[in-house]
Design an enzyme around this catalytic site. Structure first.
Site, PDB file in Angstrom:
ATOM      1  N   ARG A 152       0.888  -1.171   0.000  1.00 64.16           N
ATOM      2  CA  ARG A 152       0.000   0.000   0.000  1.00 64.16           C
ATOM      3  C   ARG A 152       0.920   1.213   0.000  1.00 64.16           C
ATOM      4  O   ARG A 152       1.386   1.655   1.049  1.00 64.16           O
ATOM      5  CB  ARG A 152      -0.886  -0.012   1.253  1.00 64.16           C
ATOM      6  CG  ARG A 152      -1.885  -1.149   1.275  1.00 64.16           C
ATOM      7  CD  ARG A 152      -3.067  -0.912   0.355  1.00 64.16           C
ATOM      8  NE  ARG A 152      -3.957  -2.078   0.273  1.00 64.16           N
ATOM      9  CZ  ARG A 152      -3.947  -2.959  -0.723  1.00 64.16           C
ATOM     10  NH1 ARG A 152      -3.115  -2.820  -1.735  1.00 64.16           N
ATOM     11  NH2 ARG A 152      -4.778  -3.971  -0.720  1.00 64.16           N
ATOM     12  N   GLY A 158     -10.590  -8.759  -1.618  1.00 65.40           N
ATOM     13  CA  GLY A 158     -10.391  -9.999  -0.870  1.00 65.40           C
ATOM     14  C   GLY A 158     -10.074 -11.213  -1.719  1.00 65.40           C
ATOM     15  O   GLY A 158      -9.781 -12.285  -1.178  1.00 65.40           O
ATOM     16  N   ALA A 159     -10.100 -11.070  -3.051  1.00 65.91           N
ATOM     17  CA  ALA A 159      -9.836 -12.244  -3.913  1.00 65.91           C
ATOM     18  C   ALA A 159      -8.434 -12.794  -3.667  1.00 65.91           C
ATOM     19  O   ALA A 159      -8.242 -14.019  -3.563  1.00 65.91           O
ATOM     20  CB  ALA A 159     -10.001 -11.886  -5.383  1.00 65.91           C
ATOM     21  N   GLY A 160      -7.470 -11.895  -3.563  1.00 68.43           N
ATOM     22  CA  GLY A 160      -6.090 -12.330  -3.317  1.00 68.43           C
ATOM     23  C   GLY A 160      -5.959 -13.029  -1.967  1.00 68.43           C
ATOM     24  O   GLY A 160      -5.256 -14.039  -1.846  1.00 68.43           O
ATOM     25  N   ASP A 161      -6.637 -12.508  -0.960  1.00 74.76           N
ATOM     26  CA  ASP A 161      -6.569 -13.096   0.383  1.00 74.76           C
ATOM     27  C   ASP A 161      -7.270 -14.463   0.407  1.00 74.76           C
ATOM     28  O   ASP A 161      -6.804 -15.403   1.054  1.00 74.76           O
ATOM     29  CB  ASP A 161      -7.214 -12.162   1.413  1.00 74.76           C
ATOM     30  CG  ASP A 161      -6.561 -10.786   1.411  1.00 74.76           C
ATOM     31  OD1 ASP A 161      -5.361 -10.707   1.083  1.00 74.76           O
ATOM     32  OD2 ASP A 161      -7.246  -9.799   1.728  1.00 74.76           O
ATOM     33  N   ASN A 202      -7.728 -20.871  -6.881  1.00 74.45           N
ATOM     34  CA  ASN A 202      -8.341 -20.040  -7.933  1.00 74.45           C
ATOM     35  C   ASN A 202      -9.858 -20.003  -7.758  1.00 74.45           C
ATOM     36  O   ASN A 202     -10.482 -18.932  -7.869  1.00 74.45           O
ATOM     37  CB  ASN A 202      -8.029 -20.612  -9.317  1.00 74.45           C
ATOM     38  CG  ASN A 202      -6.636 -20.275  -9.825  1.00 74.45           C
ATOM     39  OD1 ASN A 202      -5.979 -19.356  -9.325  1.00 74.45           O
ATOM     40  ND2 ASN A 202      -6.168 -21.024 -10.809  1.00 74.45           N
TER      41      ASN A 202
HETATM   42  P1  ATP Z   1      -6.598  -8.159  -4.285  1.00 74.23           P
HETATM   43  O1  ATP Z   1      -7.440  -7.385  -5.265  1.00 74.23           O
HETATM   44  O2  ATP Z   1      -7.412  -8.808  -3.190  1.00 74.23           O
HETATM   45  O3  ATP Z   1      -5.345  -7.469  -3.811  1.00 74.23           O
HETATM   46  P2  ATP Z   1      -4.874  -9.758  -5.991  1.00 74.23           P
HETATM   47  O4  ATP Z   1      -4.607  -8.694  -6.986  1.00 74.23           O
HETATM   48  O5  ATP Z   1      -3.808 -10.243  -5.118  1.00 74.23           O
HETATM   49  O6  ATP Z   1      -6.150  -9.406  -5.109  1.00 74.23           O
HETATM   50  P3  ATP Z   1      -6.232 -11.230  -8.038  1.00 74.23           P
HETATM   51  O7  ATP Z   1      -5.234 -11.626  -9.048  1.00 74.23           O
HETATM   52  O8  ATP Z   1      -7.179 -10.135  -8.339  1.00 74.23           O
HETATM   53  O9  ATP Z   1      -5.465 -11.035  -6.673  1.00 74.23           O
HETATM   54  O10 ATP Z   1      -7.129 -12.486  -7.647  1.00 74.23           O
HETATM   55  C1  ATP Z   1      -6.644 -13.593  -6.938  1.00 74.23           C
HETATM   56  C2  ATP Z   1      -7.139 -14.854  -7.578  1.00 74.23           C
HETATM   57  O11 ATP Z   1      -8.574 -14.884  -7.534  1.00 74.23           O
HETATM   58  C3  ATP Z   1      -6.758 -14.985  -9.029  1.00 74.23           C
HETATM   59  O12 ATP Z   1      -5.480 -15.586  -9.153  1.00 74.23           O
HETATM   60  C4  ATP Z   1      -7.877 -15.873  -9.556  1.00 74.23           C
HETATM   61  O13 ATP Z   1      -7.620 -17.211  -9.268  1.00 74.23           O
HETATM   62  C5  ATP Z   1      -9.084 -15.431  -8.745  1.00 74.23           C
HETATM   63  N1  ATP Z   1      -9.848 -14.401  -9.475  1.00 74.23           N
HETATM   64  C6  ATP Z   1      -9.793 -13.061  -9.292  1.00 74.23           C
HETATM   65  N2  ATP Z   1     -10.621 -12.420 -10.165  1.00 74.23           N
HETATM   66  C7  ATP Z   1     -11.214 -13.385 -10.899  1.00 74.23           C
HETATM   67  C8  ATP Z   1     -12.168 -13.392 -11.979  1.00 74.23           C
HETATM   68  N3  ATP Z   1     -12.709 -12.279 -12.483  1.00 74.23           N
HETATM   69  N4  ATP Z   1     -12.528 -14.592 -12.498  1.00 74.23           N
HETATM   70  C9  ATP Z   1     -12.022 -15.733 -12.038  1.00 74.23           C
HETATM   71  N5  ATP Z   1     -11.119 -15.799 -11.043  1.00 74.23           N
HETATM   72  C10 ATP Z   1     -10.714 -14.651 -10.470  1.00 74.23           C
END
Ligand code: ATP
Length: 319
Positions: free
Chosen positions: A168, A256-259, A290
């Site tokens: 951040r 939260g997707a990354g977490d 994923n």
């Molecule tokens: P954050 O936004 O929480 O910091 P990040 O950038 O670390 O997350 P992303 O790459 O956005 O992580 O998402 C983590 C994982 O979630 C991806 O590797 C994928 O497996 C899944 N994911 C995220 N967005 C999508 C999507 N639109 N469709 C399918 N899978 C997704």
């Protein structure tokens, strides 16, 4: 054991009630629990795993609310300490119309920054099979020293160290300071997860080609992951590498997707640490992660959208 211990910040996010506005334009805000390490611990618990959170909250209503959220979600909060003199951190977060996320933090200093090495719950840290952390806890003393000490304790006790730098920039005095401090603990990790934009931030190169990502690899690593949003994830292990595509879903909010991805992957690794040496098992674990990340994007907010194991398996089966 199968315990995942997450170390770092937990805070209250304030999120606009309407989408696509700047913080100044937002008519009102909803409170949402946040903080990447706390999200990871809840992700693990939601999947049926054993999880504990180590960190400091303010001895105030928000701090007690957050500790209750950990407990209600099945996360061990016995290592959470409360600071009588400082507030629980707040962050105002919005997804602007241009797709950029805008953060405004209230940490002056907040309780999480004041955790000391003496306040660490050594017993909980020593029980970790995986010890997970980010980089926000590296920014300011005394939390920085507590973080470094906790890593040492976990490593000495035989835990795998997992690092999601999740930078951040607004919280650091400069980009260079952020990069240097984030990389200062790079070599200690066993598992590192970065996103596509973080590869650029850390290497200065806007590409996730293997030769660029490998600049972040260390011979002591067991696994390096690059998440690619809807495209899934690239993985680099000692003896193999590859890409695992994600699942097709209707994306609503990526918070939260990354977490969720990290929590799911760590859940799989504590259940079977040999996944780190076996490509077939690792690919299965990453598919699970994923799917967990994908599901988390289908609803608003981080914690409310974290799936159970059954929901993850259903998405995988129906794909
Ligand atoms: P954050 O936004 O929480 O910091 P990040 O950038 O670390 O997350 P992303 O790459 O956005 O992580 O998402 C983590 C994982 O979630 C991806 O590797 C994928 O497996 C899944 N994911 C995220 N967005 C999508 C999507 N639109 N469709 C399918 N899978 C997704």
């Amino acid at each position: 054991g199968e315990l995942v211990v997450s170390f770092g910040e937990m805070l209250v996010d304030f999120v606009p009630t309407v989408a696509g506005v700047s913080l100044a334009e937002a008519p009102a805000f909803l409170k949402a629990p946040g903080g990447a390490p706390a999200n990871v611990s809840i992700a693990v618990a939601r999947l049926g795993g054993e999880a504990a959170f180590v960190g400091k909250l303010g001895d105030d209503e928000f701090g007690r609310m957050l500790a209750a959220i950990l407990r209600d979600n099945g996360v061990d909060d016995g290592a959470v300490v409360f600071d009588a003199g400082a507030r629980t951190a707040l962050a105002f977060v919005t997804l602007r119309a241009d797709g950029e996320r805008e953060f405004m933090f209230y940490r002056n200093p907040s309780a999480d920054m004041l955790l000391t090495a003496d306040e660490l719950n050594v017993d909980v840290i020593k029980r970790a099979t995986v010890f997970h952390y980010g980089s926000i806890s590296l920014i300011a003393e005394p939390c920085r020293s507590a973080h470094l000490r906790a890593m040492e304790i976990a490593k000495e006790a035989g835990a795998l160290l997992s690092y999601d730098p999740n930078p951040r920039e607004a919280l650091w005095s400069s980009r260079e300071e952020a990069r240097t401090k984030i990389l200062s603990i790079w070599d200690q990790a066993d598992i590192v997860k970065v996103s596509e934009s973080e590869v650029e931030f850390l290497t200065g190169i806007n590409s996730v080609e293997d030769d660029v990502v490998m600049k972040l690899w260390r011979p002591t690593f067991k696994l390096l992951l690059v998440t690619l949003g809807g495209q899934g994830c690239k993985y680099y292990a000692r003896d193999f590498r590859g890409v695992v595509p994600s699942y097709k879903i209707q994306q609503v909010d990526t918070t939260g997707a990354g977490d969720a991805f990290v929590g799911a992957l760590l859940r799989k690794i504590v259940q079977d640490p040999s996944s780190l040496q076996n490509q077939e098992k690792l690919v299965e674990a990453i598919k699970f992660a994923n799917a967990c990340g994908a599901i988390t994007t289908t609803k608003k907010g981080a914690i409310p959208s974290l799936p159970t194991e059954i929901e993850v398996l259903q998405l995988m089966e129906n794909a």
